[in-house]
Design a protein around this motif. Structure first.
Motif, short mmCIF file in Angstrom:
data_model
loop_
_atom_site.label_atom_id
_atom_site.label_comp_id
_atom_site.label_asym_id
_atom_site.label_seq_id
_atom_site.Cartn_x
_atom_site.Cartn_y
_atom_site.Cartn_z
N TRP A 1 0.83 -1.20 0.00
CA TRP A 1 0.00 0.00 0.00
C TRP A 1 0.87 1.25 0.00
CZ3 TRP A 1 -3.56 -1.88 4.54
CH2 TRP A 1 -4.34 -2.95 4.08
N TYR A 2 1.94 1.21 0.78
CA TYR A 2 2.87 2.35 0.84
C TYR A 2 3.48 2.60 -0.55
CZ TYR A 2 6.79 5.26 2.31
OH TYR A 2 7.69 6.29 2.45
N ALA A 3 3.95 1.53 -1.19
CA ALA A 3 4.55 1.65 -2.53
C ALA A 3 3.53 2.18 -3.54
CB ALA A 3 5.11 0.30 -2.99
N GLU A 4 2.29 1.71 -3.45
CA GLU A 4 1.24 2.19 -4.36
C GLU A 4 0.98 3.68 -4.17
OE1 GLU A 4 -2.12 -0.36 -3.64
OE2 GLU A 4 -1.13 -2.10 -4.52
N GLU A 5 0.95 4.13 -2.93
CA GLU A 5 0.73 5.55 -2.67
C GLU A 5 1.92 6.38 -3.14
OE1 GLU A 5 -2.13 6.88 -1.85
OE2 GLU A 5 -2.96 4.85 -1.78
N CYS A 6 3.12 5.84 -3.01
CA CYS A 6 4.30 6.53 -3.56
C CYS A 6 4.16 6.69 -5.06
CB CYS A 6 5.58 5.74 -3.25
SG CYS A 6 6.13 5.82 -1.54
N GLU A 7 3.81 5.61 -5.73
CA GLU A 7 3.67 5.63 -7.19
C GLU A 7 2.61 6.64 -7.63
OE1 GLU A 7 5.46 4.06 -9.66
OE2 GLU A 7 6.79 3.39 -8.04
N LYS A 8 1.50 6.70 -6.91
CA LYS A 8 0.44 7.66 -7.25
C LYS A 8 0.94 9.10 -7.22
CE LYS A 8 -3.56 5.10 -5.46
NZ LYS A 8 -4.59 5.12 -4.39
N ARG A 9 1.96 9.33 -6.41
CA ARG A 9 2.49 10.68 -6.24
C ARG A 9 3.78 10.89 -7.02
NH1 ARG A 9 -0.70 9.02 -2.48
NH2 ARG A 9 -1.96 10.45 -1.24
N GLY A 10 4.09 9.93 -7.90
CA GLY A 10 5.28 10.06 -8.74
C GLY A 10 6.59 9.75 -8.06
N VAL A 11 6.52 9.08 -6.93
CA VAL A 11 7.73 8.69 -6.19
C VAL A 11 8.01 7.23 -6.49
CG1 VAL A 11 8.76 8.40 -3.90
CG2 VAL A 11 7.23 10.34 -4.35
N THR A 12 9.20 6.97 -7.02
CA THR A 12 9.59 5.59 -7.32
C THR A 12 10.24 4.98 -6.09
OG1 THR A 12 9.95 6.19 -9.62
CG2 THR A 12 10.96 4.15 -8.86
N ILE A 13 9.75 3.81 -5.72
CA ILE A 13 10.32 3.10 -4.58
C ILE A 13 10.31 1.61 -4.91
CG2 ILE A 13 8.09 2.92 -3.38
CD1 ILE A 13 9.70 3.27 -0.72
N SER A 14 11.37 0.94 -4.55
CA SER A 14 11.46 -0.49 -4.81
C SER A 14 10.66 -1.26 -3.76
CB SER A 14 12.92 -0.96 -4.78
OG SER A 14 13.43 -0.88 -3.46
N GLU A 15 10.33 -2.49 -4.09
CA GLU A 15 9.62 -3.34 -3.13
C GLU A 15 10.47 -3.52 -1.88
OE1 GLU A 15 7.87 -7.90 -2.76
OE2 GLU A 15 8.41 -7.13 -4.73
N GLU A 16 11.77 -3.69 -2.07
CA GLU A 16 12.68 -3.86 -0.94
C GLU A 16 12.68 -2.63 -0.03
OE1 GLU A 16 17.46 -4.19 -0.35
OE2 GLU A 16 16.59 -5.41 -1.95
N ASP A 17 12.72 -1.44 -0.64
CA ASP A 17 12.72 -0.21 0.15
C ASP A 17 11.39 0.02 0.87
OD1 ASP A 17 15.34 0.34 -0.50
OD2 ASP A 17 14.83 1.76 -2.09
N SER A 18 10.29 -0.31 0.21
CA SER A 18 8.99 -0.13 0.88
C SER A 18 8.84 -1.10 2.05
CB SER A 18 7.83 -0.26 -0.11
OG SER A 18 7.72 -1.56 -0.61
N ARG A 19 9.36 -2.31 1.88
CA ARG A 19 9.32 -3.26 2.99
C ARG A 19 10.22 -2.81 4.13
NH1 ARG A 19 8.99 -9.43 0.62
NH2 ARG A 19 6.78 -9.33 0.12
N GLU A 20 11.39 -2.29 3.79
CA GLU A 20 12.30 -1.81 4.84
C GLU A 20 11.66 -0.66 5.62
OE1 GLU A 20 16.86 -0.18 5.40
OE2 GLU A 20 16.36 -1.42 3.66
#
Length: 81
Positions: A46-65
């Protein structure tokens, strides 16, 4: 209540949820999933999806961390049963 205050309160509440989950490392994701219908991995997605919606690229590994407060591989080694 204005929108800024509402967002601040929601962010603070989310931080408290993450802190609470961090103190309950003995509670397995499957236990949370069975009881609540979501787990730490759901939160990271969910965190990664919200980042993407706002144009912020984040890896799965970083969102889990971000959610686990440590690399996911370390968390699994130390706490996953």
């Amino acid at each position: 209540m204005d929108n800024n205050l509402k967002k601040e309160l929601m962010a603070a509440t989310f931080e408290r949820l993450l802190d609470h989950l961090d103190t309950k490392k003995n509670v397995q994701n499957i236990d949370i999933m069975n009881l609540a219908g979501f787990c730490r991995n759901c939160l990271s997605k969910w965190y990664a999806e919200e980042c993407e919606k706002r144009g912020v690229t984040i890896s799965e590994e970083d969102s889990r961390e971000f959610i686990y407060k440590m690399p996911y591989s370390d968390w699994k080694k130390k706490y996953q049963k």
